[in-house]
Design a protein around this motif. Structure first.
Motif, PDB file in Angstrom:
ATOM      1  N   HIS A 186      12.456 -38.269  45.767  1.00 49.37           N
ATOM      2  CA  HIS A 186      13.616 -38.791  46.499  1.00 49.37           C
ATOM      3  C   HIS A 186      14.687 -37.724  46.675  1.00 49.37           C
ATOM      4  N   LYS A 187      14.856 -36.867  45.662  1.00 48.00           N
ATOM      5  CA  LYS A 187      15.793 -35.740  45.730  1.00 48.00           C
ATOM      6  C   LYS A 187      14.962 -34.469  45.666  1.00 48.00           C
ATOM      7  N   PRO A 188      15.410 -33.362  46.277  1.00 46.07           N
ATOM      8  CA  PRO A 188      14.630 -32.125  46.249  1.00 46.07           C
ATOM      9  C   PRO A 188      14.260 -31.727  44.818  1.00 46.07           C
ATOM     10  N   ALA A 189      12.963 -31.481  44.616  1.00 47.62           N
ATOM     11  CA  ALA A 189      12.472 -31.166  43.275  1.00 47.62           C
ATOM     12  C   ALA A 189      11.190 -30.346  43.369  1.00 47.62           C
ATOM     13  N   TYR A 190      10.797 -29.816  42.226  1.00 48.13           N
ATOM     14  CA  TYR A 190       9.524 -29.114  42.078  1.00 48.13           C
ATOM     15  C   TYR A 190       8.663 -29.853  41.066  1.00 48.13           C
ATOM     16  N   ILE A 191       7.356 -29.673  41.194  1.00 46.75           N
ATOM     17  CA  ILE A 191       6.415 -30.015  40.129  1.00 46.75           C
ATOM     18  C   ILE A 191       6.154 -28.699  39.414  1.00 46.75           C
ATOM     19  N   ILE A 192       6.486 -28.663  38.135  1.00 45.76           N
ATOM     20  CA  ILE A 192       6.414 -27.424  37.372  1.00 45.76           C
ATOM     21  C   ILE A 192       5.384 -27.568  36.269  1.00 45.76           C
ATOM     22  N   HIS A 193       4.507 -26.580  36.150  1.00 47.25           N
ATOM     23  CA  HIS A 193       3.488 -26.543  35.103  1.00 47.25           C
ATOM     24  C   HIS A 193       3.964 -25.551  34.039  1.00 47.25           C
ATOM     25  N   VAL A 194       4.017 -26.027  32.779  1.00 45.70           N
ATOM     26  CA  VAL A 194       4.550 -25.228  31.679  1.00 45.70           C
ATOM     27  C   VAL A 194       3.476 -25.048  30.615  1.00 45.70           C
ATOM     28  N   SER A 251       6.049 -31.198  34.727  1.00 45.04           N
ATOM     29  CA  SER A 251       7.384 -31.771  34.751  1.00 45.04           C
ATOM     30  C   SER A 251       7.871 -31.826  36.188  1.00 45.04           C
ATOM     31  N   SER A 252       8.603 -32.875  36.505  1.00 50.63           N
ATOM     32  CA  SER A 252       9.322 -32.928  37.773  1.00 50.63           C
ATOM     33  C   SER A 252      10.741 -32.468  37.478  1.00 50.63           C
ATOM     34  N   ALA A 253      11.215 -31.473  38.205  1.00 53.77           N
ATOM     35  CA  ALA A 253      12.538 -30.928  37.910  1.00 53.77           C
ATOM     36  C   ALA A 253      13.304 -30.644  39.193  1.00 53.77           C
ATOM     37  N   GLN A 254      14.557 -31.070  39.224  1.00 51.11           N
ATOM     38  CA  GLN A 254      15.429 -30.852  40.375  1.00 51.11           C
ATOM     39  C   GLN A 254      16.128 -29.504  40.220  1.00 51.11           C
ATOM     40  N   LEU A 255      15.370 -28.451  40.465  1.00 48.12           N
ATOM     41  CA  LEU A 255      15.874 -27.084  40.302  1.00 48.12           C
ATOM     42  C   LEU A 255      15.959 -26.331  41.614  1.00 48.12           C
ATOM     43  N   THR A 256      15.792 -27.027  42.724  1.00 49.56           N
ATOM     44  CA  THR A 256      15.710 -26.356  44.024  1.00 49.56           C
ATOM     45  C   THR A 256      17.032 -25.746  44.471  1.00 49.56           C
ATOM     46  N   LYS A 312      19.075 -23.916  42.759  1.00 44.89           N
ATOM     47  CA  LYS A 312      19.351 -22.639  42.106  1.00 44.89           C
ATOM     48  C   LYS A 312      18.152 -21.685  42.126  1.00 44.89           C
ATOM     49  N   TYR A 313      16.941 -22.240  42.227  1.00 44.30           N
ATOM     50  CA  TYR A 313      15.743 -21.424  42.037  1.00 44.30           C
ATOM     51  C   TYR A 313      14.704 -21.645  43.133  1.00 44.30           C
ATOM     52  N   SER A 314      14.022 -20.564  43.495  1.00 47.14           N
ATOM     53  CA  SER A 314      12.829 -20.667  44.334  1.00 47.14           C
ATOM     54  C   SER A 314      11.634 -20.708  43.384  1.00 47.14           C
ATOM     55  N   PRO A 315      10.456 -21.105  43.870  1.00 48.38           N
ATOM     56  CA  PRO A 315       9.283 -21.081  42.997  1.00 48.38           C
ATOM     57  C   PRO A 315       9.036 -19.699  42.377  1.00 48.38           C
ATOM     58  N   LYS A 316       9.238 -18.640  43.152  1.00 46.97           N
ATOM     59  CA  LYS A 316       9.021 -17.282  42.623  1.00 46.97           C
ATOM     60  C   LYS A 316      10.014 -16.937  41.512  1.00 46.97           C
ATOM     61  N   ASP A 317      11.251 -17.466  41.602  1.00 47.74           N
ATOM     62  CA  ASP A 317      12.244 -17.242  40.548  1.00 47.74           C
ATOM     63  C   ASP A 317      11.798 -17.861  39.225  1.00 47.74           C
ATOM     64  N   LEU A 318      11.105 -18.998  39.307  1.00 45.68           N
ATOM     65  CA  LEU A 318      10.755 -19.762  38.105  1.00 45.68           C
ATOM     66  C   LEU A 318       9.457 -19.313  37.442  1.00 45.68           C
ATOM     67  N   GLU A 319       8.473 -18.904  38.245  1.00 50.16           N
ATOM     68  CA  GLU A 319       7.173 -18.542  37.674  1.00 50.16           C
ATOM     69  C   GLU A 319       7.319 -17.389  36.701  1.00 50.16           C
ATOM     70  N   ASN A 351      28.625 -26.022  40.732  1.00 52.95           N
ATOM     71  CA  ASN A 351      28.213 -26.568  42.027  1.00 52.95           C
ATOM     72  C   ASN A 351      27.329 -27.801  41.901  1.00 52.95           C
ATOM     73  N   GLY A 352      27.056 -28.219  40.664  1.00 54.10           N
ATOM     74  CA  GLY A 352      26.194 -29.377  40.447  1.00 54.10           C
ATOM     75  C   GLY A 352      24.721 -29.035  40.357  1.00 54.10           C
ATOM     76  N   ASP A 353      24.384 -27.746  40.403  1.00 50.08           N
ATOM     77  CA  ASP A 353      22.985 -27.309  40.272  1.00 50.08           C
ATOM     78  C   ASP A 353      22.633 -27.143  38.803  1.00 50.08           C
ATOM     79  N   ILE A 354      21.363 -27.314  38.496  1.00 51.73           N
ATOM     80  CA  ILE A 354      20.886 -27.152  37.121  1.00 51.73           C
ATOM     81  C   ILE A 354      20.516 -25.694  36.870  1.00 51.73           C
TER      82      ILE A 354
END
Length: 111
Positions: free
Chosen positions: A29-37, A47-52, A54-61, A92-95
């Motif tokens: 419902h809100k912009p999010a990623y599916i993250i494998h840890v 995990s589903s995380a609303q990190l979009t 502040k971060y791109s997928p490349k920033d997080l991997e 700014n309200g970002d995680i």
């Protein structure tokens, strides 16, 4: 703020893991990623995380993140979120993800 005991704190299983894969969560419902840890002996968890914001997928991997691993799985749309990736809200309200100062073995427990 209410106080907790050390027994309350020790009930929360907080571990470090490395993000191995990030996918856009298009059905959220809100912009999010599916993250494998990768959590070491615990395995790879999603995990589903609303990190979009502040971060791109490349920033997080490859980043190490601090996760709560003993919450029950939570159904979020078509996926089951198995861990909670921790973080803080910025101005700014970002995680902003909580991470370690230096690398530690995946699955290490927070003391």
């Amino acid at each position: 703020m209410s106080h907790i005991t050390i027994d309350d704190f020790t009930k929360v299983d907080i571990r470090v893991g490395t993000i191995t894969r990030v996918e856009p969560f298009e059905k959220a419902h809100k912009p999010a990623y599916i993250i494998h840890v990768d959590l070491g002996d615990i395995g790879v968890k999603k995990s589903s995380a609303q990190l979009t914001g502040k971060y791109s997928p490349k920033d997080l991997e490859g980043k190490q993140v601090i996760c709560v691993v003993n919450f029950p799985e939570k159904q979020i749309g078509p996926i089951k979120s198995q861990v909670l990736i921790t973080g803080f809200t910025d101005e700014n309200g970002d995680i902003v993800i909580a991470t370690t100062e230096s690398s530690v073995p995946n699955g290490s427990k927070l003391h």
